[in-house]
Scaffold this motif. Structure first.
Motif, short mmCIF file in Angstrom:
data_model
loop_
_atom_site.label_atom_id
_atom_site.label_comp_id
_atom_site.label_asym_id
_atom_site.label_seq_id
_atom_site.Cartn_x
_atom_site.Cartn_y
_atom_site.Cartn_z
N ARG A 197 49.19 7.87 47.97
CA ARG A 197 48.04 8.37 47.22
C ARG A 197 47.15 7.18 46.92
O ARG A 197 47.52 6.26 46.20
CB ARG A 197 48.49 9.06 45.93
N LEU A 198 45.97 7.20 47.51
CA LEU A 198 45.11 6.03 47.47
C LEU A 198 44.51 5.83 46.09
O LEU A 198 43.93 6.74 45.51
CB LEU A 198 44.00 6.18 48.52
N ARG A 199 44.65 4.61 45.61
CA ARG A 199 44.05 4.19 44.35
C ARG A 199 43.05 3.09 44.66
O ARG A 199 42.96 2.62 45.80
CB ARG A 199 45.14 3.73 43.38
N PRO A 200 42.27 2.66 43.66
CA PRO A 200 41.24 1.65 43.95
C PRO A 200 41.77 0.41 44.65
O PRO A 200 41.10 -0.16 45.52
CB PRO A 200 40.67 1.34 42.56
N GLN A 201 42.99 -0.04 44.30
CA GLN A 201 43.51 -1.25 44.95
C GLN A 201 43.83 -1.01 46.41
O GLN A 201 43.70 -1.93 47.25
CB GLN A 201 44.76 -1.76 44.21
N HIS A 202 44.22 0.22 46.78
CA HIS A 202 44.47 0.53 48.19
C HIS A 202 43.16 0.58 48.97
O HIS A 202 43.08 0.14 50.12
CB HIS A 202 45.21 1.86 48.31
N VAL A 203 42.14 1.14 48.32
CA VAL A 203 40.82 1.17 48.95
C VAL A 203 40.31 -0.25 49.17
O VAL A 203 39.74 -0.56 50.22
CB VAL A 203 39.83 1.98 48.08
N ALA A 204 40.55 -1.12 48.19
CA ALA A 204 40.13 -2.51 48.34
C ALA A 204 40.82 -3.17 49.52
O ALA A 204 40.21 -3.94 50.28
CB ALA A 204 40.43 -3.29 47.06
N LEU A 205 42.11 -2.89 49.71
CA LEU A 205 42.84 -3.48 50.83
C LEU A 205 42.28 -2.99 52.16
O LEU A 205 42.09 -3.79 53.09
CB LEU A 205 44.33 -3.12 50.72
N ALA A 206 42.00 -1.69 52.25
CA ALA A 206 41.40 -1.16 53.48
C ALA A 206 40.05 -1.83 53.76
O ALA A 206 39.71 -2.14 54.91
CB ALA A 206 41.25 0.35 53.39
N ALA A 207 39.27 -2.03 52.71
CA ALA A 207 37.97 -2.70 52.87
C ALA A 207 38.15 -4.14 53.35
O ALA A 207 37.38 -4.64 54.18
CB ALA A 207 37.19 -2.65 51.56
N ALA A 208 39.17 -4.81 52.83
CA ALA A 208 39.43 -6.19 53.24
C ALA A 208 39.77 -6.28 54.72
O ALA A 208 39.57 -7.32 55.35
CB ALA A 208 40.55 -6.80 52.40
N PHE A 209 40.31 -5.20 55.28
CA PHE A 209 40.59 -5.15 56.71
C PHE A 209 39.35 -4.81 57.54
O PHE A 209 39.40 -4.78 58.77
CB PHE A 209 41.67 -4.12 57.01
N GLY A 210 38.25 -4.49 56.86
CA GLY A 210 37.02 -4.13 57.57
C GLY A 210 36.95 -2.66 57.94
O GLY A 210 36.04 -2.25 58.69
N LEU A 211 37.86 -1.83 57.42
CA LEU A 211 37.85 -0.41 57.74
C LEU A 211 36.74 0.30 56.97
O LEU A 211 36.45 -0.04 55.82
CB LEU A 211 39.21 0.22 57.40
N THR A 212 36.13 1.27 57.60
CA THR A 212 35.06 2.04 56.94
C THR A 212 35.45 3.49 56.70
O THR A 212 34.83 4.17 55.88
CB THR A 212 33.78 2.01 57.78
N GLN A 213 36.47 3.98 57.40
CA GLN A 213 36.92 5.35 57.26
C GLN A 213 38.44 5.39 57.28
O GLN A 213 39.09 4.53 57.88
CB GLN A 213 36.37 6.24 58.38
N LEU A 214 39.00 6.41 56.63
CA LEU A 214 40.45 6.60 56.61
C LEU A 214 40.79 8.05 56.92
O LEU A 214 40.03 8.97 56.55
CB LEU A 214 41.03 6.23 55.24
N GLU A 215 41.92 8.27 57.58
CA GLU A 215 42.39 9.62 57.83
C GLU A 215 43.30 10.05 56.68
O GLU A 215 44.27 9.35 56.35
CB GLU A 215 43.16 9.69 59.15
N VAL A 216 42.98 11.18 56.08
CA VAL A 216 43.73 11.69 54.93
C VAL A 216 44.06 13.16 55.14
O VAL A 216 43.41 13.85 55.94
CB VAL A 216 42.92 11.52 53.63
N ARG A 217 45.07 13.63 54.44
CA ARG A 217 45.36 15.07 54.47
C ARG A 217 44.32 15.80 53.62
O ARG A 217 43.80 15.25 52.64
CB ARG A 217 46.76 15.34 53.94
N ARG A 218 44.04 17.01 54.02
CA ARG A 218 43.04 17.77 53.25
C ARG A 218 43.59 18.04 51.85
O ARG A 218 44.79 17.98 51.60
CB ARG A 218 42.68 19.07 53.96
N ARG A 219 42.70 18.37 50.95
CA ARG A 219 43.09 18.65 49.57
C ARG A 219 43.89 19.95 49.49
O ARG A 219 43.63 20.90 50.24
CB ARG A 219 41.86 18.74 48.67
#
Length: 419
Positions: free
Chosen positions: A166-188
């Motif tokens: 479950r993505l939290r702000p720190q996980h989003v920050a890590l993805a950004a540090a990798f240069g990623l702009t999009q993520l695949e997630v399960r629908r709500r």
């Protein structure tokens, strides 16, 4: 939609423990399969569909951890001050254009790449410049000090984020540090919510003298949204078996979960059990939990239904221990059981064995600095003030029979129970 067999929650015992309930849910609920791609800025709170390996090391290059002077450790003598000529200046974002020469230092700033040959940085607060512009370096600094090597945080190719996270702000920050702009997630997860009872009216509607404004529905919808669900508000359904059956049948196919409040006891006017059984299968859970023993769970056309007690505190507690793990399982999220914080009881309490109980408490800091749990002064599963005027719950396990002041108990803050 999630499709479950009609007997997937079947349980033969008279009372189900909290742990058995959570284990049954985790083992038998199938996550939704639909995957969405979301922009990084919209990823907070979503459930990651696939694991992410680090596409580059973090940091991606060796750099200085401080503002100061980069040197070759081989130029340092252990016990005396060194004076080195300063040759060059490297700012953050600039390239290290040349190797550092023997017997020289390079002015460097935090985050700037280390020049070839340099392996140690003196902090600018620890040095001085002499009249000739040479930097005076004090003795005693270890080789490699104040340097962040490439990959020090995460090496390239290693698992960085797990599927089901479950993505939290720190996980989003890590993805950004990798240069990623999009993520695949399960629908709500899509959840339909309704209350039952002729004694209830919605806030804003006319309330007769013998009626109550419906509070549970709004509490449950708020808690579901905190878990990232899409919520359909079905309002209040009357105490009528035919109306309940029709509504349940209609919404089950379009939702992943149906959640009700009230009408799951054994009274003559509690019609949820009969209504569900007329369109699906219901196994009535009598959970070994207080508050909240009457909890129902069933299947309607492959969609799970959970019926919570009508008393608000019981509804809150059973949501945390039954609905929350169900939603996480349906969402394909890793189960994250809240971890109780050990605190000191400032109350006495007696209970029966074989039942887990949750006591509403406030926290205070005692004179010796320890955190103490203060029990809410009144009992009753219908007291909304007991949720508003406290900080969380003390969890008392099945084997306990009494608590005396000074005993260590496990505290669960409301924030941890609703995230």
């Amino acid at each position: 939609m999630a499709q479950l067999s009609d007997d997937c929650f079947a349980f033969g015992g008279p009372l189900m423990s909290v742990d058995d309930a959570v284990g049954l849910i985790a083992a038998r609920v199938t996550p939704v399969q639909e995957i969405e791609t979301v922009d990084l800025k919209n990823a907070d709170g979503r459930v990651l569909a696939a694991a992410i390996a680090a596409p580059l090391p973090l940091p991606p290059f060796t750099n200085s951890a401080v503002d100061g002077y980069a040197v070759r450790s081989s130029d340092l003598s252990g016990g005396t001050e060194q004076r080195l000529a300063v040759a060059g200046r490297i700012q953050a974002g600039a390239s290290a254009y040349a190797p550092v020469e023997v017997g020289h230092a390079v002015r460097i700033f935090t985050g700037a790449p280390m020049p070839e040959g340099a392996d140690t940085v003196f902090m600018q607060e620890d040095v001085q410049l002499d009249e000739a512009g040479r930097v005076m370096l004090p003795p005693g600094l270890k080789a490699g000090a104040n340097v962040r090597p490439a990959g020090e945080d995460i090496a390239a190719g290693t698992l960085a984020l797990q599927a089901g996270q479950r993505l939290r702000p720190q996980h989003v920050a890590l993805a950004a540090a990798f240069g990623l702009t999009q993520l695949e997630v399960r629908r709500r997860i899509r959840v339909a919510v309704f209350s039952t009872g002729n004694e209830l009216v919605s806030p804003g509607a006319f309330r007769a003298a013998a009626q109550l404004f419906d509070s549970n529905r709004f509490m449950l919808m708020a808690m579901l949204r905190r878990l990232g669900c899409e919520v359909s508000d079905l309002g209040i359904l009357p105490d009528d078996r035919a109306s309940l059956s029709s509504a349940l049948k209609q919404v089950a196919g379009a939702h992943d979960l149906v959640l009700t409040s009230g009408g799951v006891s054994t009274g003559e006017e509690d019609h949820v059990k009969a209504g569900v059984e007329s369109v699906g299968r219901l196994v009535l859970w009598r959970m070994a939990i207080k508050p909240g023993r009457p909890v129902a769970m069933g299947i309607i056309d492959g969609t799970p239904l959970i019926g919570l007690p009508g008393n608000p505190v019981a509804s809150f507690v059973t949501f945390v221990h039954v609905v929350r793990p169900t939603v996480l399982a349906l969402a394909g999220a890793l189960q994250e059981a809240p971890v109780p914080l050990p605190v000191r009881a400032a109350f006495a309490y007696r209970k029966k064995t074989g039942r887990r109980e949750y006591v509403r408490v406030s926290l205070r800091k005692a004179a010796d600095g320890a955190l103490e749990a203060i029990k809410f002064p009144r009992e009753g599963a219908g007291l909304l003030s007991s949720l508003v005027d406290t900080d969380g719950l003390v969890e008392l396990g099945e084997e306990l029979t009494q608590i005396e002041p000074g005993a260590s108990v496990g505290f669960l803050g409301y924030a941890s129970l609703m995230s």
